[in-house]
Write an enzyme that holds these catalytic residues in place. Structure first.
Site, PDB file in Angstrom:
ATOM      1  N   ALA A 109     -61.327  46.032  18.552  1.00  0.00           N
ATOM      2  CA  ALA A 109     -62.517  45.552  17.829  1.00  0.00           C
ATOM      3  C   ALA A 109     -62.390  44.083  17.411  1.00  0.00           C
ATOM      4  O   ALA A 109     -61.301  43.667  17.010  1.00  0.00           O
ATOM      5  CB  ALA A 109     -62.740  46.406  16.587  1.00  0.00           C
ATOM      6  N   PRO A 110     -63.477  43.317  17.551  1.00  0.00           N
ATOM      7  CA  PRO A 110     -64.829  43.702  17.968  1.00  0.00           C
ATOM      8  C   PRO A 110     -65.063  43.726  19.477  1.00  0.00           C
ATOM      9  O   PRO A 110     -66.184  43.967  19.916  1.00  0.00           O
ATOM     10  CB  PRO A 110     -65.699  42.624  17.311  1.00  0.00           C
ATOM     11  CG  PRO A 110     -64.827  41.409  17.301  1.00  0.00           C
ATOM     12  CD  PRO A 110     -63.421  41.913  17.075  1.00  0.00           C
ATOM     13  N   GLY A 111     -64.031  43.450  20.267  1.00  0.00           N
ATOM     14  CA  GLY A 111     -64.194  43.618  21.717  1.00  0.00           C
ATOM     15  C   GLY A 111     -64.124  42.332  22.522  1.00  0.00           C
ATOM     16  O   GLY A 111     -64.445  42.318  23.706  1.00  0.00           O
ATOM     17  N   GLY A 112     -63.688  41.246  21.894  1.00  0.00           N
ATOM     18  CA  GLY A 112     -63.648  39.955  22.585  1.00  0.00           C
ATOM     19  C   GLY A 112     -62.813  39.968  23.858  1.00  0.00           C
ATOM     20  O   GLY A 112     -63.282  39.570  24.928  1.00  0.00           O
ATOM     21  N   ASP A 157     -55.488  56.613  16.115  1.00  0.00           N
ATOM     22  CA  ASP A 157     -54.204  56.018  15.807  1.00  0.00           C
ATOM     23  C   ASP A 157     -53.277  56.512  16.923  1.00  0.00           C
ATOM     24  O   ASP A 157     -52.853  57.675  16.910  1.00  0.00           O
ATOM     25  CB  ASP A 157     -53.752  56.510  14.429  1.00  0.00           C
ATOM     26  CG  ASP A 157     -52.379  55.995  14.072  1.00  0.00           C
ATOM     27  OD1 ASP A 157     -51.713  55.415  14.949  1.00  0.00           O
ATOM     28  OD2 ASP A 157     -51.959  56.186  12.916  1.00  0.00           O
ATOM     29  N   ASP A 175     -53.766  43.132  21.548  1.00  0.00           N
ATOM     30  CA  ASP A 175     -54.143  41.950  20.768  1.00  0.00           C
ATOM     31  C   ASP A 175     -53.900  42.371  19.323  1.00  0.00           C
ATOM     32  O   ASP A 175     -54.768  42.916  18.651  1.00  0.00           O
ATOM     33  CB  ASP A 175     -55.629  41.654  21.044  1.00  0.00           C
ATOM     34  CG  ASP A 175     -56.083  40.349  20.447  1.00  0.00           C
ATOM     35  OD1 ASP A 175     -55.254  39.434  20.333  1.00  0.00           O
ATOM     36  OD2 ASP A 175     -57.266  40.246  20.079  1.00  0.00           O
ATOM     37  N   CYS A 228     -53.046  35.950  16.929  1.00  0.00           N
ATOM     38  CA  CYS A 228     -53.574  34.638  16.510  1.00  0.00           C
ATOM     39  C   CYS A 228     -52.741  34.173  15.316  1.00  0.00           C
ATOM     40  O   CYS A 228     -53.271  33.761  14.299  1.00  0.00           O
ATOM     41  CB  CYS A 228     -55.071  34.697  16.231  1.00  0.00           C
ATOM     42  SG  CYS A 228     -55.553  35.903  15.014  1.00  0.00           S
TER      43      CYS A 228
END
Ligand code: SAM
Length: 427
Positions: A109-112, A157, A175, A228
């Protein structure tokens, strides 16, 4: 420990200073083009001042003083996904392919990252998972808007169910949740939220997630790891941990890494720093498991759940998954006989499929009215079927699917989902 001091474990003073200076400058904007809906040349002709991303095919960088891509109608039609230019590099490391990969996007999420992979891997089946139910709704919205047909959205999970999927997925995207220092420039709230304890907490979580990702990875499969965060503890140290633990796991040497920062001691991935590339901060590493890959194409299917029918173009094992979205949401059934075609289904008509279906191309005025939630009146002599019985018709604008509408006589009844009506769009 403050943020900049914490970087001294791998960066010299000069690099830390360069990073500090960059954190005060303005962030840059990017988008990934859904070229299945609009070819690159057509898009470039419409927006000539947009710049090609130097590393990502179909990626672009733009100045938001020139183009308001946030509100542009093409955004709603799924022509592109707004994405930070460095984040876009992550998924570009998985090369486009028509192979029937089974892919897991573990923290989606959000799916980038998902969107680029789903578009570039049309024959893959992708499980887009996130532990947050709320954030899964954002994946679903993006999947619908972009018209993706190869994604199953789940809210699990995987630490509780990974043993159902041992050696199963051909590609796993991790990610990972992280301390977020790479986003300081984009989101100043991240600066106040940062602490060294958080870095350590996330590093621990990342190791656990990578561990289950390894266990679920098929022989010959790949794990794409990214954060990130600028912190060594969440990046190189996490990769070093997993490589030390499993000797059939290797890091993949990436040509692109020579353009970025690679650590000398643990040279497994690369850091994108804003003083090297004007996006935000990311760390990316690609790992592969030894062995021969064996791919099998599973049958296509149709699934009925509650009042809806879903289409799965490709198939995947779904044992013990809490599925929120099975492939394309195709139609809603009323009282076992009447039905309505959905917004998601309409958006799944990309350029290749559009030529095979009857559709009505709206002009800008009609589109404007339709997006406000109004019904449209067609000319009296518009006849789609001989006996004039009500039917669903696909509406398009500039050869991009907008929505299904119900045609009754010469009235096109508005079928746009409520949450899209009356938004302000730029045309
Ligand atoms: C960096 S964000 C993912 C961004 C996303 N991949 C993208 O490109 O849009 C990390 C995500 O991990 C999710 N998450 C955290 N812990 C998780 C876990 N144990 N399993 C699955 N998802 C998790 C969070 O809810 C969050 O949405």
């Amino acid at each position: 420990m403050d943020f900049l001091s914490s970087l001294k474990n791998y960066l010299n003073e000069d690099l830390i200073k360069k990073l500090k200076n960059c954190l005060e400058s303005k962030n840059i904007r990017g988008l990934f083009l859904n070229h299945l809906k609009m070819p690159k040349n057509t898009f470039l002709n419409k927006f000539p001042l947009i710049k090609q991303h130097p590393y990502v095919e179909n990626g672009f960088i733009f100045d938001d003083n020139i183009y308001d891509f946030n509100k542009h109608i093409y955004h709603e039609l799924g022509v592109y996904y707004l994405q930070e230019p460095s984040a876009m590099i992550v998924s570009s490391l998985i090369k486009p392919s028509t192979r029937p990969y089974k892919i897991l996007d573990l923290c989606s999420a959000p799916g980038g990252k998902l969107i680029q992979i789903a578009i570039n891997q049309p024959n893959a089946t992708i499980i887009a998972n996130d532990i947050s139910f709320k954030r899964c709704q954002a994946i679903i919205e993006n999947v619908e808007r972009l018209g993706l047909n190869n994604v199953i959205v789940t809210n699990n999970d995987f630490s509780k169910i990974y043993n159902q999927y041992l050696n199963y997925f051909d590609i796993i995207i991790l990610d990972a949740p992280c301390s977020g220092s790479g986003m300081f420039r984009k989101d100043s709230k991240m600066i106040d939220d940062w602490s060294y304890n958080k870095v350590l907490k996330f590093a621990n979580e990342q190791k656990q997630l990578l561990d289950i990702a390894y266990k679920m990875l098929a022989k010959g499969g790949k794990i794409l790891y990214s954060t990130c965060s600028y912190s060594y503890e969440e990046d190189e140290e996490v990769i070093a941990y997993i490589l030390n633990k499993y000797n059939d796991l290797k890091h993949v040497m990436l040509d692109i890494s020579k353009n970025f920062y690679v650590d000398k001691i643990n040279p497994y991935g690369f850091h994108i720093f804003p003083f090297i590339f004007s996006g935000e901060g990311h760390y990316i590493a690609l790992l592969s498991k030894d062995g021969e890959q064996s791919l099998s194409d599973l049958p296509k299917g149709e699934i009925k759940k509650d009042d809806y029918v879903y289409l799965i173009n490709h198939s995947i094992k779904i044992t013990n998954l809490n599925i929120l979205r099975y492939g394309i949401k195709y139609k809603k059934i009323f009282n076992n006989k009447d039905f309505a075609l959905t917004y998601h289904y309409s958006h799944s008509f990309n350029l290749d499929k559009l030529s095979n279906v009857y559709h009505i191309n709206l002009d800008i005025e009609q589109l404007n009215k339709y997006m406000k939630g109004e019904s449209l009146k067609l000319s009296e002599n518009t006849k789609i079927n001989q006996d004039n019985t009500p039917c669903f018709v696909l509406l398009t604008y500039d050869d991009v699917a907008v929505s299904y509408a119900k045609l009754n006589g010469n009235i096109l009844k508005n079928c746009l989902p409520k949450y899209l009506k009356n938004k302000k769009y730029v045309f």
